[in-house]
Design a protein around this motif. Structure first.
Motif, short mmCIF file in Angstrom:
data_model
loop_
_atom_site.label_atom_id
_atom_site.label_comp_id
_atom_site.label_asym_id
_atom_site.label_seq_id
_atom_site.Cartn_x
_atom_site.Cartn_y
_atom_site.Cartn_z
N GLY A 1 67.77 13.10 14.45
CA GLY A 1 67.49 14.35 15.14
C GLY A 1 66.01 14.68 15.22
O GLY A 1 65.64 15.83 15.42
N THR B 1 72.63 13.85 16.76
CA THR B 1 73.03 15.23 17.08
C THR B 1 74.27 15.62 16.30
O THR B 1 74.27 16.58 15.55
CB THR B 1 73.30 15.38 18.60
OG1 THR B 1 72.12 15.03 19.33
CG2 THR B 1 73.69 16.82 18.93
N ALA C 1 64.74 16.56 18.44
CA ALA C 1 65.05 17.99 18.46
C ALA C 1 64.19 18.75 17.47
O ALA C 1 63.70 19.85 17.74
CB ALA C 1 66.53 18.20 18.14
#
Length: 349
Positions: free
Chosen positions: A327, A264, A330
């Motif tokens: 990531g 993140t 996401a």
């Protein structure tokens, strides 16, 4: 006519006794003298008495294995794979760990010479040092993982292909600022992985600036130092790619110290897998090497060389193992995902 110790001593400009000491890493000798004598031995193709005797006797069914650092998970797995493959064909493996040190490599080579192994599997330390050049003239030898211009077969992974696949994956996730903790540029694997990263980033219209690359040594401490350097940059990188698992561990340790969220705040990927990479809260995306296949291919190549046959091993394919540390989770949930915005204070802690 066989080259003698006296021939070596004459070319090096020293006495026979001095030449004998210089060729024995366990004996005392000045560095300059040792280098001169080893160079002379390599130039003349000198084979010591122990080796000459071994060439006249029957096989011992023992092979030597020299790795750079047995603490490195990749070399631990590789040594295990080689031992299993050797056992299946009735061979015993004598192993040494040189700790990424050329002098330690020389000491182990002398020990393996004295034990009259049938052949040698070696991950070279740096370039073609004189002692290593001498040994490969005396024993059937296969290099593993690294090419040190020894004129022997090299069994290695497709490092370039693996790194290119990883860069493509990083860019597909929307990352643009990539940094690399590179392996030592004195090794072929260090050079190949960094070169492939540069070239593939250029394919995407991006580049590695001088400050985006920190050279490590395939050990934990250099990963720690590199991460602190890279995270001090303004702006910091979106992603840090470590050229081996130990340096990746150093990067992950620094992120944890600073309270940064893996995948993140900063993405991390590694060349080489490790069992615990898959069980972290945020599993680490890696380029995995097939150590079992590398081990089998290395033993098969060495057996061919012992039998007097020429071999040209093909690079062993690598596998991109996609997890979550860049990531990916996401990105999977949002097709418009881009790396999270971060301030200088967030990253620098």
């Amino acid at each position: 006519m066989a080259v003698t110790l006296r021939d070596v001593a004459r070319l090096a400009g020293v006495s026979s006794a001095t030449a004998s000491r210089a060729l024995d890493p366990s004996a005392s000798a000045a560095t300059e003298t040792r280098d001169r004598v080893m160079a002379a031995a390599a130039e003349l193709g000198y084979i010591g008495n122990t080796v000459a005797r071994s060439l006249r006797t029957s096989r011992t069914d023992t092979i030597g294995l020299l790795v750079p650092d047995v603490r490195n998970p990749f070399f631990t797995d590789l040594a295990y794979a080689i031992d299993k493959a050797a056992t299946e064909v009735g061979l015993t493996v004598m192993m040494g760990s040189a700790d990424e040190d050329g002098d330690a490599q020389d000491r182990y080579l002398v020990a393996l010479e004295r034990h009259r192994v049938d052949g040698l599997l070696v991950v070279p330390q740096g370039g073609p040092r004189p002692m290593l050049q001498r040994i490969v003239r005396a024993f059937p030898t296969v290099a593993i993982d690294r090419d040190a211009d020894l004129g022997v077969p090299v069994v290695s992974s497709d490092s370039g292909g693996g790194m290119r696949a990883l860069i493509d994956h990083v860019i597909s996730l929307g990352h643009r600022r990539v940094a690399v903790v590179a392996g030592p540029q004195s090794t072929s694997t260090g050079r190949e992985r960094l070169s492939a990263a540069r070239e593939q980033l250029r394919e995407h219209g991006l580049c590695l600036a001088p400050g985006d690359v920190v050279e490590g040594d395939f050990q934990l401490g250099s990963g720690l130092r590199a991460a602190r350097t890279l995270l001090a940059a303004t702006p910091p990188p979106d992603v840090i790619i470590a050229a081996d698992a130990l340096m990746a561990l150093g990067v992950l340790t620094v992120l944890r110290e600073r309270g940064l969220r893996l995948g993140t705040d900063v993405g991390v990927a590694a060349f080489d897998d490790n069992p615990w990479f898959a069980v972290l809260d945020t599993p680490v995306t890696v380029v995995a090497q097939d150590t079992a296949r590398l081990g089998r291919q290395a033993v098969e190549a060495l057996l061919a060389r012992i039998a007097g046959r020429e071999v040209e091993p093909s690079p062993v394919p690598t596998t991109l193992v996609v997890r979550s540390s860049l990531g990916e989770a996401a990105r999977h949930g949002d097709p418009h995902f881009t790396p999270a915005a971060r301030t200088k204070e967030d990253i620098h802690g």
